[in-house]
Design an enzyme around this catalytic site. Structure first.
Site, mmCIF file in Angstrom:
data_model
loop_
_atom_site.group_PDB
_atom_site.id
_atom_site.type_symbol
_atom_site.label_atom_id
_atom_site.label_comp_id
_atom_site.label_asym_id
_atom_site.label_seq_id
_atom_site.Cartn_x
_atom_site.Cartn_y
_atom_site.Cartn_z
ATOM 1 N N GLY A 12 0.664 -1.480 0.016
ATOM 2 C CA GLY A 12 -0.138 0.087 -0.161
ATOM 3 C C GLY A 12 0.845 1.132 0.392
ATOM 4 O O GLY A 12 2.236 0.790 0.467
ATOM 5 N N ARG A 16 -1.133 8.791 4.054
ATOM 6 C CA ARG A 16 -1.393 9.944 5.437
ATOM 7 C C ARG A 16 -0.148 10.063 6.177
ATOM 8 O O ARG A 16 -0.259 11.073 6.362
ATOM 9 C CB ARG A 16 -2.036 9.188 6.068
ATOM 10 N N ASP A 103 2.416 -2.656 8.584
ATOM 11 C CA ASP A 103 2.483 -1.146 9.526
ATOM 12 C C ASP A 103 2.151 -1.124 10.890
ATOM 13 O O ASP A 103 1.397 -0.042 11.369
ATOM 14 C CB ASP A 103 1.971 -0.153 8.722
ATOM 15 N N GLY A 140 -12.147 -2.990 11.132
ATOM 16 C CA GLY A 140 -13.109 -4.487 10.534
ATOM 17 C C GLY A 140 -13.334 -5.067 12.368
ATOM 18 O O GLY A 140 -12.822 -4.736 12.686
ATOM 19 N N ARG A 333 34.493 12.432 16.805
ATOM 20 C CA ARG A 333 33.397 12.376 15.232
ATOM 21 C C ARG A 333 34.014 10.769 15.078
ATOM 22 O O ARG A 333 34.493 10.098 15.345
ATOM 23 C CB ARG A 333 34.609 13.473 14.358
ATOM 24 N N ASN A 386 45.316 20.192 10.570
ATOM 25 C CA ASN A 386 44.991 18.682 9.078
ATOM 26 C C ASN A 386 44.430 18.809 7.750
ATOM 27 O O ASN A 386 44.713 18.399 6.677
ATOM 28 C CB ASN A 386 43.952 17.991 9.772
ATOM 29 N N ARG A 440 58.347 29.728 17.420
ATOM 30 C CA ARG A 440 57.674 31.578 17.826
ATOM 31 C C ARG A 440 58.224 32.278 17.508
ATOM 32 O O ARG A 440 59.769 32.618 18.340
ATOM 33 C CB ARG A 440 57.026 32.051 19.101
#
Ligand code: UD1
Ligand code: CA
Length: 459
Positions: A12, A16, A103, A140, A333, A386, A440
């Protein structure tokens, strides 16, 4: 005992849902709706499952893969017609067919097993799973005679006034004897308000043949909830979520606030781990014992060992070793492997990197595409540079090294073991073992400069 087969109807459209996606491929707690149904029949011990596909068939097939068989229903001419498309797989076999819808994700394997058991014990030709609803509209209805025997199922649209009052409804799930189902499907017509071949009409046909039809009423009517729109999807997700949380709690996990905790299907959590509020633990995650997760952490597809703390942090597709602490406010990550007893402090981001045991990244640091050894200290504000604008490059830091605050490590570069890097350095060349690198400008002091220039800021 014969063959036990499941036929799951999923051809189906599901209008909806208002979605570009097939309705049965929407997910609840990390699993598609149809996969929830499939798992329940699988766990109930079926030999084979057939999914009747139609609308968005290719997507459903791709999602469900090769564990199941497929039947194709070109035009959706009704639930009876859908089952006919699967007949090729059970025709002539000895045994039973379970029919379910794709479903209804809340159906449990216990209810399915129980229905199958009752079906066989009573020598039924068909057994319908039913539920009692205070508002049966749309479903039904189960029509019984005065002694309580099932007579037929009448669809809402075709029901008389008296029949509409009945609040025992058809769940759309059944167990049939294969040969009885086959003979009833052969007699099915489409003379009804919708011009469809209703599977529900097989019940009346079987009874007319003098065969026995039974009904199993579920205690918890939520089990038969069908998902038609996103409101029902959220209701089903909520029920599945609670089931998952209860399982973890029964297995010895403390969940401080179940109302704000989201854990996907199949996540594993060891004994005595504590989940603080507002945490989300997604699919593929395995968490060990004695961990503290949250508050407000999100962990996706990651392996977390024992005694780990992940506070107010996000961990994606990574692994974290024993007794490591992460957060608050860290971001791990994908592709990161973090060792044991590591400290990843606040505002630290780690991407696709290996971090050795006992290493500390305590604050405000970015580490990407790097390999960092054991017992290394990265000071506050260290940045692994990087990306050169074109490609990602690698940085390596050997064991026991110390990188001072606010250092840039311009990749590709290597700091060998037991080395020191002075604070504020921008490192572009290899730092040898046991050495100190300072990169530096030297400090210059101009005495009385303020007075000479008339730059005093006193009023
Ligand atoms: C059906 C039952 C009804 C029951 C209800 C429970 C029939 C005639 N009615 O009604 O008694 O109370 O389920 O939810 O069976 N499908 C196909 N091909 C088709 C038609 C449907 O694969 O040609 C699939 C749908 O994708 C869906 C399932 O079958 O997964 C149920 O179809 P649906 O149209 O929702 O049936 P209902 O009208 O709800
Ligand atoms: Ca329906």
């Amino acid at each position: 005992m014969g063959h036990l087969m499941a036929v799951i109807l999923a051809a189906g459209e599901g209008k909806r849902m208002k979605s570009k996606k097939s309705k049965v491929l929407h997910t609840a707690c990390g699993l598609t709706l149809i996969d929830w149904v499939y798992r329940s029949v699988r766990d109930a011990g079926v030999d084979e499952s057939v999914i009747v596909v139609g609308h968005k068939a290719e997507d459903v097939k791709e999602s469900m893969g090769n564990d199941v068989l497929y039947a194709y229903q070109d035009k959706q001419l009704g639930t009876g017609h859908a089952v006919m498309q699967a007949e090729q797989y059970f025709k002539g076999k000895d045994g039973q067919v379970l029919v379910l819808c794709g479903d209804t994700p809340l159906i449990t394997s216990e209810t399915i097993s129980n229905t199958f058991k009752i079906h066989r014990e009573n020598n039924n030709s068909a057994t319908v799973i039913t539920a009692e609803l205070s508002n049966p509209a749309g479903y039904g209805r189960i029509v019984r005679d005065v002694s309580g025997n099932v007579l037929k199922i009448v669809e809402d649209r075709d029901a008389s006034k008296e029949e509409k009052i009945i609040n025992e409804i058809n769940s759309g799930m059944y167990c049939f004897n294969i040969k009885d189902l086959e003979s009833a499907l052969g007699e099915l017509g489409n003379n009804n308000s919708q011009g469809e071949y209703y599977l529900t009409d097989t019940i009346e046909i079987l009874i007319r043949k003098g065969l026995k039809v039974g009904a199993v009423k579920v205690e918890d009517s939520n089990e038969i909830l069908g998902i038609n729109d996103r409101v029902q999807l959220s209701m089903a997700s909520e029920i599945l979520r609670k089931r998952i949380l209860v399982n973890h709690m029964k297995n010895g996990v403390t969940i401080i606030d179940p109302s704000s905790t989201y854990i996907d299907v199949d996540v594993q959590i060891g004994m005595d781990s504590v989940i603080y509020p507002s945490s989300i633990i997604e699919k593929g995650t395995v968490i060990g014992e004695d961990c503290i997760i949250g508050p407000a952490s999100r962990i996706v597809d990651s392996k977390i060992a024992n005694g780990v703390e992940v506070k107010n942090s996000v961990v994606l597709e990574s692994s974290i070793g024993d007794n490591t602490t992460v957060g608050p406010f860290a971001y791990i990550r994908p592709g990161s492997t973090i060792g044991k007893k590591v400290k990843i402090g606040d505002f630290v981001e780690v991407k696709k990197s290996i971090i050795g045991d006992k290493t500390k990244l305590s604050h405000l640091t970015y580490v990407g595409d790097a390999e960092i050894g054991k017992n290394v200290n990265l000071g506050c504000g260290v940045v692994v540079v990087n990306y050169d604008g074109k490609k990602k490059n690698k940085t390596k830091i050997g064991d026991n090294s110390f990188v001072g605050c606010n250092v840039n490590l311009v990749s590709p570069v290597e700091v060998k073991s037991n080395a020191y890097v002075a604070a504020g350095s921008t490192i572009t060349e290899e730092v040898p073992e046991n050495s100190l690198a300072i990169a530096r400008a030297r400090q210059v002091v101009k005495e009385d400069w303020v007075v000479k220039k008339g730059m005093s800021r006193n009023d």
